[in-house]
Scaffold this motif. Sequence first.
Motif, short mmCIF file in Angstrom:
data_model
loop_
_atom_site.label_atom_id
_atom_site.label_comp_id
_atom_site.label_asym_id
_atom_site.label_seq_id
_atom_site.Cartn_x
_atom_site.Cartn_y
_atom_site.Cartn_z
N GLU A 273 1.27 -1.49 -0.15
CA GLU A 273 0.51 -0.05 -0.49
C GLU A 273 0.75 1.07 0.08
N SER A 285 -9.68 -10.22 3.88
CA SER A 285 -9.47 -8.73 3.06
C SER A 285 -8.85 -8.27 3.94
N VAL A 287 -8.89 -5.07 2.60
CA VAL A 287 -9.36 -3.81 1.80
C VAL A 287 -9.07 -2.42 3.35
N SER A 288 -9.62 -2.64 4.39
CA SER A 288 -9.20 -1.65 5.06
C SER A 288 -8.29 -0.97 5.50
N PRO A 291 -7.07 0.03 0.75
CA PRO A 291 -8.09 0.45 -0.17
C PRO A 291 -7.78 0.64 -1.02
N ASN A 292 -6.23 0.59 -1.26
CA ASN A 292 -6.10 0.74 -2.68
C ASN A 292 -4.51 -0.13 -4.12
N ASP A 336 -14.70 -11.19 -1.29
CA ASP A 336 -15.06 -9.95 -2.22
C ASP A 336 -13.87 -9.78 -2.99
N ASN A 338 -11.64 -6.64 -4.32
CA ASN A 338 -12.18 -4.95 -4.67
C ASN A 338 -11.28 -4.34 -5.95
N ASP A 339 -12.91 -3.40 -6.63
CA ASP A 339 -12.97 -3.32 -7.67
C ASP A 339 -11.93 -2.01 -8.08
#
Length: 427
Positions: A273, A285, A287-288, A291-292, A336, A338-339
Amino acid sequence: MKLRKFLALALAVTTVLSMSVLTGCSSNSGSSSEKSAETTETGETAGETKGEATNLKDIKIGFIFLHDENSTYDKNFIDAANAAKEALGLSDEQVIFKTNIPESSECYEAAADLADRGCNIVFADSFGHEQYIAQAAAEFPDVQFCHATGTTAHTAGLDNFHNAFASIYEGRYLAGIAAGMKLNEMIADGEFTEDEAKIGYVGAYTYAEVISGYTSFYLGAKSVCPSVTMEVQFTGSWYDETAEKEAANTLISRDCKLISQHADSMGAPTACESAGVPNVSYNGSTVSACPNTFIVSSKIDWAPYFEYIVNCVANGEAIDADWCKGIAEGSVVLTDLNDAAAAEGTAEAIAEAEEKLVSGDLHVFDTTTFTVDGAALDSYMADVDTDADYTPDTEVISDGYFHESEMRSAPYFDLRIDGITTLNEMF
């Protein structure tokens, strides 16, 4: 791994034999047969004899975790234990957690304490716990002892000692597809050329479990990005945030365009990150915190196994001595996507491959998809320990693919295939 595995196995077997003498080789509660690694007239084997049913409200299960929630590996087990507790309707008093239990005699002490506190089932989550769980199983024949990632329960001759794992290589392969799709997107965007498509992998040890994991991840990436190569940096620890971050930064400095891992801290994901490098994590995940750069994670969902062993005890049914399930049974899952980081079309590519894995039209270790020292393989004798005599080698390639986690639950794929370079081998 072989030295460590040999020492652990030797000690476990010695312990089991000596403890059996002390306990008079008594069988598990409700069992109608003596402990034996040989098949009985009913087809049952050691670790698979039936017992008396136990009311679900009277069942107590104890968990032994190597670390705590700060380790992604242990958090995955803890979350699954809580999910199983809720699904089964168990009360707080029926579930006991012991965290930060090292791979030492402290594990035996923790297991014995859980048995003394009335647990019908004791579960431990780390490879190095195995010999101590075997020791406790021999001493407490009325308690079912279950262990993740181990290799000896199916040959130990104890009705109440069980190993479990999952076909996580299926999940890592699918996560590798997500990585390969990201590389393709970056190539199309002109960020680098096809021959510069290199990924990095942070591994804990040079164990078969880690080799199987990073190889399946690489093969997944290669299935959609044929020019990809990979470099692996080992840390010598399952959980060392500093070492894992340093390993990721080393790989990034060597122009790796994407990083994945088989290690338990947030070291590698947070390094990615900070550097703006895409990351595929493991066991949940991130992602938190990332996030990028976080794309997806594969993991074993242990909730089905925990529900299975509790229901076996409740129904008086045998627990498999060596249990392994995969994607089809919901024991291997992906988080899931991360779009914000995943490439367009990734979900569709993963879904297509997953369908083929479930149907049997796709095999992760298809021998037409890789070579070793420039040559294709049609035979490989793997160290699988498939019988009580510990036969050292078993043929594991047939029908055009390496049959991982079919001869036993714990991984045994230890081939070093072309396209993958290991940067350090001291662990």
